[in-house]
Scaffold this motif. Sequence first.
Motif, PDB file in Angstrom:
ATOM      1  N   ARG A 242     -10.368 -32.479 -16.196  1.00  0.00           N
ATOM      2  CA  ARG A 242     -10.295 -31.772 -17.475  1.00  0.00           C
ATOM      3  C   ARG A 242     -10.567 -30.285 -17.318  1.00  0.00           C
ATOM      4  O   ARG A 242      -9.987 -29.455 -18.024  1.00  0.00           O
ATOM      5  N   ASN A 243     -11.440 -29.924 -16.371  1.00  0.00           N
ATOM      6  CA  ASN A 243     -11.885 -28.535 -16.262  1.00  0.00           C
ATOM      7  C   ASN A 243     -11.956 -28.131 -14.787  1.00  0.00           C
ATOM      8  O   ASN A 243     -13.021 -27.917 -14.234  1.00  0.00           O
ATOM      9  N   GLY A 272     -19.357 -27.559  -7.523  1.00  0.00           N
ATOM     10  CA  GLY A 272     -19.099 -26.740  -8.693  1.00  0.00           C
ATOM     11  C   GLY A 272     -20.121 -26.919  -9.793  1.00  0.00           C
ATOM     12  O   GLY A 272     -21.311 -26.777  -9.560  1.00  0.00           O
ATOM     13  N   PHE A 273     -19.637 -27.208 -11.003  1.00  0.00           N
ATOM     14  CA  PHE A 273     -20.454 -27.275 -12.214  1.00  0.00           C
ATOM     15  C   PHE A 273     -21.058 -25.906 -12.535  1.00  0.00           C
ATOM     16  O   PHE A 273     -22.192 -25.787 -12.975  1.00  0.00           O
ATOM     17  N   TRP A 274     -20.238 -24.857 -12.336  1.00  0.00           N
ATOM     18  CA  TRP A 274     -20.695 -23.497 -12.589  1.00  0.00           C
ATOM     19  C   TRP A 274     -21.124 -23.306 -14.043  1.00  0.00           C
ATOM     20  O   TRP A 274     -22.135 -22.674 -14.327  1.00  0.00           O
ATOM     21  N   GLN A 275     -20.340 -23.823 -14.956  1.00  0.00           N
ATOM     22  CA  GLN A 275     -20.618 -23.605 -16.374  1.00  0.00           C
ATOM     23  C   GLN A 275     -21.927 -24.268 -16.793  1.00  0.00           C
ATOM     24  O   GLN A 275     -22.739 -23.677 -17.514  1.00  0.00           O
ATOM     25  N   GLU A 276     -22.130 -25.486 -16.352  1.00  0.00           N
ATOM     26  CA  GLU A 276     -23.362 -26.204 -16.685  1.00  0.00           C
ATOM     27  C   GLU A 276     -24.581 -25.520 -16.068  1.00  0.00           C
ATOM     28  O   GLU A 276     -25.643 -25.420 -16.706  1.00  0.00           O
ATOM     29  N   ILE A 277     -24.440 -25.072 -14.824  1.00  0.00           N
ATOM     30  CA  ILE A 277     -25.547 -24.388 -14.159  1.00  0.00           C
ATOM     31  C   ILE A 277     -25.887 -23.087 -14.874  1.00  0.00           C
ATOM     32  O   ILE A 277     -27.063 -22.766 -15.111  1.00  0.00           O
ATOM     33  N   ASN A 283     -31.316 -21.098 -20.281  1.00  0.00           N
ATOM     34  CA  ASN A 283     -32.403 -21.783 -20.988  1.00  0.00           C
ATOM     35  C   ASN A 283     -33.639 -22.004 -20.122  1.00  0.00           C
ATOM     36  O   ASN A 283     -34.595 -22.637 -20.562  1.00  0.00           O
ATOM     37  N   GLY A 284     -33.611 -21.487 -18.885  1.00  0.00           N
ATOM     38  CA  GLY A 284     -34.751 -21.641 -17.993  1.00  0.00           C
ATOM     39  C   GLY A 284     -34.929 -23.046 -17.454  1.00  0.00           C
ATOM     40  O   GLY A 284     -36.019 -23.410 -17.000  1.00  0.00           O
ATOM     41  N   GLU A 285     -33.849 -23.850 -17.479  1.00  0.00           N
ATOM     42  CA  GLU A 285     -33.932 -25.238 -17.022  1.00  0.00           C
ATOM     43  C   GLU A 285     -33.551 -25.409 -15.558  1.00  0.00           C
ATOM     44  O   GLU A 285     -33.736 -26.498 -15.001  1.00  0.00           O
ATOM     45  N   TYR A 286     -33.021 -24.378 -14.943  1.00  0.00           N
ATOM     46  CA  TYR A 286     -32.459 -24.533 -13.597  1.00  0.00           C
ATOM     47  C   TYR A 286     -32.757 -23.261 -12.811  1.00  0.00           C
ATOM     48  O   TYR A 286     -32.086 -22.245 -12.979  1.00  0.00           O
ATOM     49  N   ASN A 287     -33.772 -23.318 -11.986  1.00  0.00           N
ATOM     50  CA  ASN A 287     -34.212 -22.116 -11.260  1.00  0.00           C
ATOM     51  C   ASN A 287     -34.023 -22.283  -9.760  1.00  0.00           C
ATOM     52  O   ASN A 287     -34.947 -22.110  -8.965  1.00  0.00           O
ATOM     53  N   ILE A 288     -32.822 -22.645  -9.375  1.00  0.00           N
ATOM     54  CA  ILE A 288     -32.483 -22.859  -7.969  1.00  0.00           C
ATOM     55  C   ILE A 288     -31.525 -21.770  -7.527  1.00  0.00           C
ATOM     56  O   ILE A 288     -30.516 -21.507  -8.199  1.00  0.00           O
ATOM     57  N   GLY A 289     -31.818 -21.119  -6.414  1.00  0.00           N
ATOM     58  CA  GLY A 289     -30.999 -20.008  -5.933  1.00  0.00           C
ATOM     59  C   GLY A 289     -29.738 -20.456  -5.234  1.00  0.00           C
ATOM     60  O   GLY A 289     -29.543 -20.208  -4.039  1.00  0.00           O
ATOM     61  N   ARG A 290     -28.885 -21.117  -5.983  1.00  0.00           N
ATOM     62  CA  ARG A 290     -27.635 -21.612  -5.422  1.00  0.00           C
ATOM     63  C   ARG A 290     -26.594 -21.634  -6.517  1.00  0.00           C
ATOM     64  O   ARG A 290     -26.878 -22.050  -7.646  1.00  0.00           O
ATOM     65  N   GLU A 291     -25.375 -21.243  -6.210  1.00  0.00           N
ATOM     66  CA  GLU A 291     -24.372 -21.075  -7.258  1.00  0.00           C
ATOM     67  C   GLU A 291     -23.666 -22.365  -7.633  1.00  0.00           C
ATOM     68  O   GLU A 291     -23.083 -22.462  -8.714  1.00  0.00           O
ATOM     69  N   THR A 292     -23.663 -23.363  -6.757  1.00  0.00           N
ATOM     70  CA  THR A 292     -22.957 -24.603  -7.040  1.00  0.00           C
ATOM     71  C   THR A 292     -23.838 -25.804  -6.725  1.00  0.00           C
ATOM     72  O   THR A 292     -24.880 -25.694  -6.065  1.00  0.00           O
ATOM     73  N   LEU A 293     -23.365 -26.952  -7.180  1.00  0.00           N
ATOM     74  CA  LEU A 293     -24.010 -28.227  -6.895  1.00  0.00           C
ATOM     75  C   LEU A 293     -22.963 -29.129  -6.253  1.00  0.00           C
ATOM     76  O   LEU A 293     -21.841 -29.247  -6.760  1.00  0.00           O
ATOM     77  N   ASP A 338     -32.995 -34.059 -13.429  1.00  0.00           N
ATOM     78  CA  ASP A 338     -33.034 -33.866 -14.884  1.00  0.00           C
ATOM     79  C   ASP A 338     -31.780 -33.143 -15.376  1.00  0.00           C
ATOM     80  O   ASP A 338     -31.220 -33.480 -16.430  1.00  0.00           O
ATOM     81  N   PHE A 339     -31.349 -32.132 -14.631  1.00  0.00           N
ATOM     82  CA  PHE A 339     -30.150 -31.376 -14.989  1.00  0.00           C
ATOM     83  C   PHE A 339     -28.924 -32.284 -15.037  1.00  0.00           C
ATOM     84  O   PHE A 339     -28.120 -32.213 -15.974  1.00  0.00           O
ATOM     85  N   LEU A 340     -28.774 -33.137 -14.034  1.00  0.00           N
ATOM     86  CA  LEU A 340     -27.623 -34.029 -13.985  1.00  0.00           C
ATOM     87  C   LEU A 340     -27.593 -34.950 -15.201  1.00  0.00           C
ATOM     88  O   LEU A 340     -26.555 -35.121 -15.850  1.00  0.00           O
ATOM     89  N   ARG A 341     -28.735 -35.537 -15.524  1.00  0.00           N
ATOM     90  CA  ARG A 341     -28.795 -36.460 -16.656  1.00  0.00           C
ATOM     91  C   ARG A 341     -28.478 -35.749 -17.978  1.00  0.00           C
ATOM     92  O   ARG A 341     -27.827 -36.305 -18.861  1.00  0.00           O
ATOM     93  N   LYS A 342     -28.930 -34.520 -18.103  1.00  0.00           N
ATOM     94  CA  LYS A 342     -28.816 -33.807 -19.374  1.00  0.00           C
ATOM     95  C   LYS A 342     -27.466 -33.137 -19.563  1.00  0.00           C
ATOM     96  O   LYS A 342     -26.948 -33.084 -20.697  1.00  0.00           O
ATOM     97  N   ARG A 343     -26.856 -32.639 -18.466  1.00  0.00           N
ATOM     98  CA  ARG A 343     -25.713 -31.742 -18.640  1.00  0.00           C
ATOM     99  C   ARG A 343     -24.423 -32.174 -17.954  1.00  0.00           C
ATOM    100  O   ARG A 343     -23.362 -31.614 -18.253  1.00  0.00           O
ATOM    101  N   VAL A 344     -24.460 -33.130 -17.030  1.00  0.00           N
ATOM    102  CA  VAL A 344     -23.250 -33.476 -16.274  1.00  0.00           C
ATOM    103  C   VAL A 344     -22.700 -34.819 -16.756  1.00  0.00           C
ATOM    104  O   VAL A 344     -23.389 -35.837 -16.646  1.00  0.00           O
ATOM    105  N   PRO A 345     -21.484 -34.834 -17.279  1.00  0.00           N
ATOM    106  CA  PRO A 345     -20.875 -36.088 -17.752  1.00  0.00           C
ATOM    107  C   PRO A 345     -20.817 -37.130 -16.634  1.00  0.00           C
ATOM    108  O   PRO A 345     -20.437 -36.821 -15.501  1.00  0.00           O
TER     109      PRO A 345
END
Length: 493
Positions: A242-243, A272-277, A283-293, A338-345
């Motif tokens: 889709r994206n 990827g998942f640039w948009q979600e990251i 929102n201060g929910e993801y403080n990892i120094g990496r651009e992709t997952l 936590d990020f995966l559960r909350k933001r990744v379909p």
Amino acid sequence: MYTRSYTCIQVLREEQQSTDTSTYRKTFRGGIVMQVHDQWDVIVVGGGTAGAPAAIAAARNGAKVLVVEKNGYLGGASTSALVSPYANHYDAHGEPTIAGLFKEILDSLKEMGACHGPIRPKEGNPPWGKNPVITPFDDEYLKFVLTKMAKDAGVSFLYHTLLKDVWVEDGVVKGITVFNKSGAHTLFSKVIVDCTGDADVAVKAGAKTVKGREKDGEKMPVTVYCRVGNVNVDRVEEEIKRNRDNFRWYAIGSAEGDLPAGSQRKQLFCSGFWQEIAAAKVNGEYNIGRETLNLFTNVREGEVTVNATRVNFIDGTNASEVTAAEVELRYQTMSVVDFLRKRVPGFEKSFLIKTANEAGIRETHRIIGEYILTQEDVVKGTRFDDVVARGGYAIDIHNPGDSKSTWIQVDDSYDVPYRALLPVELEGLLVAGRCISATHEAAAAVRAMPSCVAIGEAAGTAAALATTRGLTPKTIDVQELKQVLTQNGVLLA
């Protein structure tokens, strides 16, 4: 580093020969208790991705072999660091570059229902090579497969043991001192194979090395992998299609043939998942120094391996720095889950199955060898008369001190020359794995696990040839080594 005189070594040897048992205790220098064993043909230090095949190959080719390992199992990054799947090991024409022991390991895992692949993507834009494959496997089964192969070959094991010192006599590595819960032990060997990943034996023996990137010494960041379950892989696939602009790359394929119950036929890999990251960081929910997952499906239904955490500016040979990094990485791992559960379909009902036992260290010391493999050698596929291993994985640099990674595509397969396993100015020592003689860029390709397996098999075979022929690693007939490797199923052309 301890560089003992010939007299000290000779005293230990003479006292060892005078005893009726092969093992005894001795007080030596300041009351240190040491346990001296009879001499081995080959000692492999580090039973990881390169060390396990090195030990197996040496034993199968007639050597009396001991493998010394810090963990209680073999496999290194593929088991203790949870690094999965196996990266590309095919050339631009779709032909395998690595076979031998690596193929035997895959075949054994397949028989146990613990390996799918190699998976050739049917859709996507994976950057691993021009005609790439990827091979998911189960790390717990791999522990058993490697143990059985080593035991059947006649390898002896010494687990939960760390390297302490190296014994050098006139530029020749003669033995090592190790330490474990039983105390200090001195072990002599005709040939030692350094498969520590960090070139620990070579460094303690006084070998010339380089640490990290040549221009500034900075090293690639460290990572803790994790595995999550109950993932709706179909839903993840729908989101990718889709994206597609939300992904740096992706690959979709399927496991072929009959699969055991509970296996995951559809295989999906993406970065990827640039948009979600980006949204989570606002929102201060993801403080990892990496651009992709990065996500990699596993052999079991609904299981996914996640490569997302990162800590920069860590020296993997400094225990304090690695400790601090691992503490931080555990926090990052929970943030990722936590990020995966909350933001990744597809991950709405997922849960954490396992985290790696230790951080994956991508880069520390590399030896200065008889030849230094370069980026040009890898990209252009330089052919060497003393080739002992080949690879097909691209140059994959996790940029030191940065959130981004750099991929440099390779034109075809490339060779690893035997000289890159031989440290200059030292004899009696072979080096295998990610610490062979290579530049920062070339090492970012050959550090891939299939290549490390192949390099380990070459080093173990060479060590056995040296001991059985009464030679040294630098004086063996390399053409005979290539002949033996070829007879054992290694692909050198």
